[in-house]
Scaffold this active site. Structure first.
Site, PDB file in Angstrom:
ATOM      1  N   LYS A   1      -3.687   3.311  -2.511  1.00 16.27           N
ATOM      2  CA  LYS A   1      -4.838   4.182  -2.734  1.00 16.27           C
ATOM      3  C   LYS A   1      -4.562   5.497  -2.021  1.00 16.27           C
ATOM      4  O   LYS A   1      -3.876   5.543  -1.001  1.00 16.27           O
ATOM      5  CB  LYS A   1      -6.115   3.575  -2.159  1.00 16.27           C
ATOM      6  CG  LYS A   1      -6.402   2.155  -2.591  1.00 16.27           C
ATOM      7  CD  LYS A   1      -7.703   1.679  -1.947  1.00 16.27           C
ATOM      8  CE  LYS A   1      -7.929   0.203  -2.190  1.00 16.27           C
ATOM      9  NZ  LYS A   1      -7.024  -0.618  -1.372  1.00 16.27           N
TER      10      LYS A   1
ATOM     11  N   ASP B   1       0.819  -1.208   0.000  1.00 17.03           N
ATOM     12  CA  ASP B   1       0.000   0.000   0.000  1.00 17.03           C
ATOM     13  C   ASP B   1       0.857   1.264   0.000  1.00 17.03           C
ATOM     14  O   ASP B   1       2.058   1.235   0.278  1.00 17.03           O
ATOM     15  CB  ASP B   1      -0.896   0.031   1.240  1.00 17.03           C
ATOM     16  CG  ASP B   1      -2.115  -0.860   1.094  1.00 17.03           C
ATOM     17  OD1 ASP B   1      -2.396  -1.295  -0.029  1.00 17.03           O
ATOM     18  OD2 ASP B   1      -2.773  -1.113   2.118  1.00 17.03           O
TER      19      ASP B   1
END
EC number: 2.1.1.107
Length: 465
Positions: free
Chosen positions: A270, A248
């Site tokens: 994200k 991530d």
């Protein structure tokens, strides 16, 4: 080599300890773990030592040492601060052929105690020959981090199947190759993951000559808030053996660098209004890679089960029958608050703490504001930088005092950490004047005021106070 390393079977055998204090107690604990029957001799014996000896069917003799105390003993320990007495015990033991250890006097010892890493039945001993015991302990501490506690289970599995393997392979070379394949493959992984029954099944199949299937697995690992030193031993071990890594945006580069260097790395990060890879696609990718027989590391910032969508990912894995492990990480609330010097609970200020998502949807936060505005609690908002003005306004509007202390922690636990403190009424205005970089964490509550005297991790980031 000044001393020959040997391992002594002391189960049910008598060991003499001369001395009844703290040093004698430490030796007694170690000997008791090895199954020895203890005979302790001293004019005064600590209560804890008496209890330990009696629990092992040993004997405590409340008097001075006598030569006959060595009768029937396979080992003697002199653990007193009386140097002449220690020398006497050593002399008597050597004359009778009884191995003897005199604490802190290697010149009087015929045997010495090493620093021990216990993963029974696997045991590692480190010794400096009595010349540098502190160095031996430091080396032991390093080895402790290299050998997972579950290696004891792996060694136990080998013990369970040793006779069968010996019967199956008459040649020593064949047995060695067999065990190398076991210890470096999926069978060992199952044992280290605590899946003993599955490891036993796979090992039995391997002995029977059944061709193994490609066994993929997903490791859902919490990377913590940023400081690599906060990783767990288990997380680091899995990071260094994965074939492919999905990571991530919130995973610090220094942590990614600790992954196996030849592993494929796939960025699935994200950020606000920009999902590089949709969550559904990430879920499917994990399934696909694992079914190809790969060991897949899903690396998430903080803890995967706290605002990390880890639950959604393993639901998908479970639905497709994909094996997985979950390794918790230090969540940002714990890590960032600790490094900022802000205890999340405190008897005088907060009797509860709540973790809340501060992520705005359609310009608002759909949260139970009346509950959040209650006093005597600490609020921790994840992903709250953009929504900071709304959060502060809503808390004040629902009854939380505008004078309530509040702090915004930027990139907590890293060298880029900055901590901005103010009140609910003034924090948004202050942050608007600063160049704040995500990720951030918002902490609201009276505990924030304790930072003034508890802040410890500052250094180059002190300018953000």
């Amino acid at each position: 080599m000044e001393y020959l390393p040997l391992f002594h079977n002391l189960k049910g055998r008598t060991v003499l300890i001369v001395g009844g204090g703290e040093i004698a107690l430490r030796k007694a604990r170690l000997l008791s773990e090895a199954g020895a029957r203890l005979r302790v001799v001293a004019p005064s014996i600590e209560a804890q030592l008496v209890e330990l000896v009696q629990a092992g069917a040993g004997e405590c003799l409340d008097r001075g040492y006598a030569r006959q105390d060595l009768q029937g003993c396979v080992l003697a320990i002199a653990a007193t601060d009386d140097e002449p007495l220690n020398a006497t015990v050593s002399q008597h033991a050597n004359a009778l052929g009884v191995p003897v250890n005199v604490v802190d006097s290697p010149q009087l010892c015929s045997v010495i105690f090493p620093a021990i890493v216990d993963r029974s039945p696997l045991v590692v001993a480190v010794s400096s020959g009595g010349d540098a015991p502190v160095l031996a302990r430091l080396i032991r501490a390093r080895i402790e981090t290299w050998i997972p506690a579950a290696y004891g289970q792996l060694a136990g599995l080998a013990k369970q199947f040793r006779a069968q393997v010996k019967a199956r392979f008459a040649n020593v070379q064949q047995r060695r190759v067999f065990w190398e394949e076991v210890f470096q493959g999926p069978i060992a992984e199952q044992a280290l993951a605590g899946r003993t029954a599955e490891a036993e099944r796979l090992l039995a199949e391997k002995l029977a000559g059944v061709a193994p299937k490609a066994l993929g697995e997903v490791y859902l690992v919490g990377a913590g808030p940023g400081d690599p030193d906060l990783l767990t031993f288990r997380a680091l071990r899995l990071m260094q053996q994965a074939d492919v890594v999905l990571y991530d945006r919130l995973v610090a580069p220094a942590i990614i660098d600790l992954c196996r260097r030849d592993a494929d790395r796939i960025y699935v990060g994200k950020q606000r209004a920009d999902h590089a890879v949709p969550q559904e696609q990430i879920n499917q990718q994990l399934v696909t890679l694992a079914k190809q027989g790969k060991r897949v590391l899903r690396l998430k910032g903080g803890d995967p089960f706290i605002f990390g969508r880890g639950g959604e990912e393993i639901e998908e894995l479970a639905a497709h029958g994909v094996p997985f492990q979950v390794v918790p990480g230090i969540t940002a609330a714990s890590g960032c608050a600790a490094y900022a010097g802000i205890p999340l609970t405190h008897r005088d200020h907060a009797q509860s703490v709540r973790f809340v998502t501060g992520h705005l949807k359609d310009g608002s936060c759909d949260l139970p504001w009346s509950e959040l505005a209650a006093p005597a609690q600490t609020l921790v908002f994840y992903m709250g930088l953009v929504g900071l003005p709304v959060i502060c306004q809503q808390l004040i509007a629902h009854g939380r005092s505008a004078e309530t202390p509040a702090a915004l922690v930027q990139q907590g636990t890293t060298s880029n950490q900055r901590v901005f403190t103010a009140t609910l009424g003034t924090l948004a205005g202050r942050i608007a004047q600063e160049d704040v970089q995500a990720p951030t964490l918002l902490i609201v509550g009276e505990v924030v005021q304790l930072r003034e005297k508890l802040a410890w991790f500052e250094g180059a980031q002190a300018a953000g106070r």
